[in-house]
Scaffold this motif. Structure first.
Motif, PDB file in Angstrom:
ATOM      1  N   ILE A 160       0.985  -1.413  -0.202  1.00 46.99           N
ATOM      2  CA  ILE A 160       0.134  -0.107   0.146  1.00 46.99           C
ATOM      3  C   ILE A 160       0.783   1.122   0.101  1.00 46.99           C
ATOM      4  O   ILE A 160       0.686   2.321  -0.910  1.00 46.99           O
ATOM      5  N   PHE A 161       1.912   1.304   0.751  1.00 43.72           N
ATOM      6  CA  PHE A 161       2.993   2.399   0.949  1.00 43.72           C
ATOM      7  C   PHE A 161       3.339   2.573  -0.400  1.00 43.72           C
ATOM      8  O   PHE A 161       3.586   3.640  -0.883  1.00 43.72           O
ATOM      9  N   PHE A 162       3.806   1.460  -1.002  1.00 41.86           N
ATOM     10  CA  PHE A 162       4.528   1.528  -2.346  1.00 41.86           C
ATOM     11  C   PHE A 162       3.658   2.426  -3.518  1.00 41.86           C
ATOM     12  O   PHE A 162       4.076   3.126  -4.264  1.00 41.86           O
ATOM     13  N   PHE A 163       2.291   1.862  -3.404  1.00 46.60           N
ATOM     14  CA  PHE A 163       1.473   2.568  -4.317  1.00 46.60           C
ATOM     15  C   PHE A 163       1.009   3.884  -4.078  1.00 46.60           C
ATOM     16  O   PHE A 163       0.569   4.594  -5.049  1.00 46.60           O
ATOM     17  N   ILE A 164       0.952   4.115  -2.791  1.00 40.26           N
ATOM     18  CA  ILE A 164       0.423   5.596  -2.524  1.00 40.26           C
ATOM     19  C   ILE A 164       1.350   6.633  -2.327  1.00 40.26           C
ATOM     20  O   ILE A 164       1.078   7.782  -2.897  1.00 40.26           O
ATOM     21  N   ASN A 165       2.815   6.261  -2.177  1.00 41.94           N
ATOM     22  CA  ASN A 165       3.777   7.121  -1.970  1.00 41.94           C
ATOM     23  C   ASN A 165       4.599   7.189  -3.169  1.00 41.94           C
ATOM     24  O   ASN A 165       5.482   6.224  -3.149  1.00 41.94           O
ATOM     25  N   ASN A 166       4.689   8.431  -3.921  1.00 40.42           N
ATOM     26  CA  ASN A 166       5.448   8.228  -5.307  1.00 40.42           C
ATOM     27  C   ASN A 166       7.064   8.327  -4.756  1.00 40.42           C
ATOM     28  O   ASN A 166       7.649   7.357  -5.448  1.00 40.42           O
ATOM     29  N   PHE A 168       8.406   6.995  -2.230  1.00 43.73           N
ATOM     30  CA  PHE A 168       9.072   5.637  -1.609  1.00 43.73           C
ATOM     31  C   PHE A 168       8.834   4.693  -2.862  1.00 43.73           C
ATOM     32  O   PHE A 168      10.178   3.874  -2.842  1.00 43.73           O
ATOM     33  N   SER A 169       7.886   4.667  -3.825  1.00 49.99           N
ATOM     34  CA  SER A 169       8.056   3.695  -4.846  1.00 49.99           C
ATOM     35  C   SER A 169       9.288   3.902  -5.737  1.00 49.99           C
ATOM     36  O   SER A 169      10.151   2.949  -6.251  1.00 49.99           O
ATOM     37  N   GLN A 170       9.618   5.196  -5.840  1.00 51.51           N
ATOM     38  CA  GLN A 170      10.986   5.404  -6.713  1.00 51.51           C
ATOM     39  C   GLN A 170      12.119   5.196  -6.108  1.00 51.51           C
ATOM     40  O   GLN A 170      12.944   4.534  -6.706  1.00 51.51           O
ATOM     41  N   ALA A 171      12.170   5.316  -4.687  1.00 52.13           N
ATOM     42  CA  ALA A 171      13.390   4.620  -4.158  1.00 52.13           C
ATOM     43  C   ALA A 171      13.424   3.311  -4.026  1.00 52.13           C
ATOM     44  O   ALA A 171      14.544   2.724  -4.187  1.00 52.13           O
ATOM     45  N   VAL A 172      12.237   2.474  -3.815  1.00 58.18           N
ATOM     46  CA  VAL A 172      12.423   1.077  -3.920  1.00 58.18           C
ATOM     47  C   VAL A 172      12.885   0.539  -5.453  1.00 58.18           C
ATOM     48  O   VAL A 172      13.547  -0.328  -5.462  1.00 58.18           O
ATOM     49  N   MET A 173      12.296   1.179  -6.556  1.00 55.12           N
ATOM     50  CA  MET A 173      12.474   0.919  -7.829  1.00 55.12           C
ATOM     51  C   MET A 173      14.087   1.250  -8.001  1.00 55.12           C
ATOM     52  O   MET A 173      14.712   0.226  -8.795  1.00 55.12           O
ATOM     53  N   ARG A 174      14.552   2.408  -7.466  1.00 54.41           N
ATOM     54  CA  ARG A 174      16.003   2.696  -7.742  1.00 54.41           C
ATOM     55  C   ARG A 174      16.888   1.699  -6.912  1.00 54.41           C
ATOM     56  O   ARG A 174      18.135   1.193  -7.420  1.00 54.41           O
TER      57      ARG A 174
END
Length: 186
Positions: A160-166, A168-174
């Motif tokens: 949920i945090f991954f899809f709601i917070n851009n 956070f999702s960019q940092a995870v993808m990086r």
């Protein structure tokens, strides 16, 4: 969380390293005592006829249910207070005629609603199954499945945090791309 958002300076003054260590020590002490007390108290033979995890004694269940209710109420109250603060911030910005789209408010309310909903959905079945199991036998696979839902809450919180917070999702993808680059060098 609520104190950090509502009163950030007060939060920074009370949340020192020492207070964090004291909180962690208290939580670990309670958790360890909750785990080891049954080993010392429930030593009679009639407790060994069935698994204490699947068939806990009434007093042992009551402690867990009481702690669960208190933590659920605390999580719900803090989430509602944070949502109230978000709405109040929106009203103040509208009163001052400061341009505010309200998107952040709606997103934060959706986020907290989703977080509390997932917490409640994943943790309440095990407490309910344990309570029902005292009155009449709940099938073991159902009870075990309800117990496995509890750690699943952590996975859902991450998603949920991954899809709601851009950010956070960019940092995870990086991070994933960096790990992939390092692993695929050779």
């Amino acid at each position: 969380m609520y104190i950090n958002i509502a009163h950030p300076f007060f939060y920074q003054s009370i949340m020192t390293n020492r207070s964090v260590y004291i909180i962690i020590l208290c939580l670990w002490t309670f958790g360890l005592s909750y785990m080891f007390v049954p080993l010392m108290v429930y030593t009679k033979v009639h407790y060994h006829k069935s698994c204490i995890l699947l068939h806990p004694p009434l007093e042992y269940y009551c402690i867990g249910a009481f702690v669960y209710v208190i933590s659920s109420v605390a999580v719900m109250v803090s989430n509602f207070k944070v949502a109230f603060l978000a709405f109040r911030k929106k009203q103040v910005s509208l009163a001052r005629r400061i341009p505010s789209s309200g998107i952040g408010t709606v997103r934060s309310v959706k986020f907290f609603s989703a977080m509390f909903g997932m917490y409640f959905i994943c943790t309440s079945p095990s407490v309910l199954c344990a309570g029902l199991n005292i009155v009449f036998p709940v099938p073991t696979p159902v009870y075990v499945f309800s117990i496995y839902l509890i750690p699943f809450n952590s996975v859902l919180t991450f998603i949920i945090f991954f899809f709601i917070n851009n950010k956070f999702s960019q940092a995870v993808m990086r991070t994933f791309s960096d790990v992939k680059a390092r692993l695929c060098k050779g």
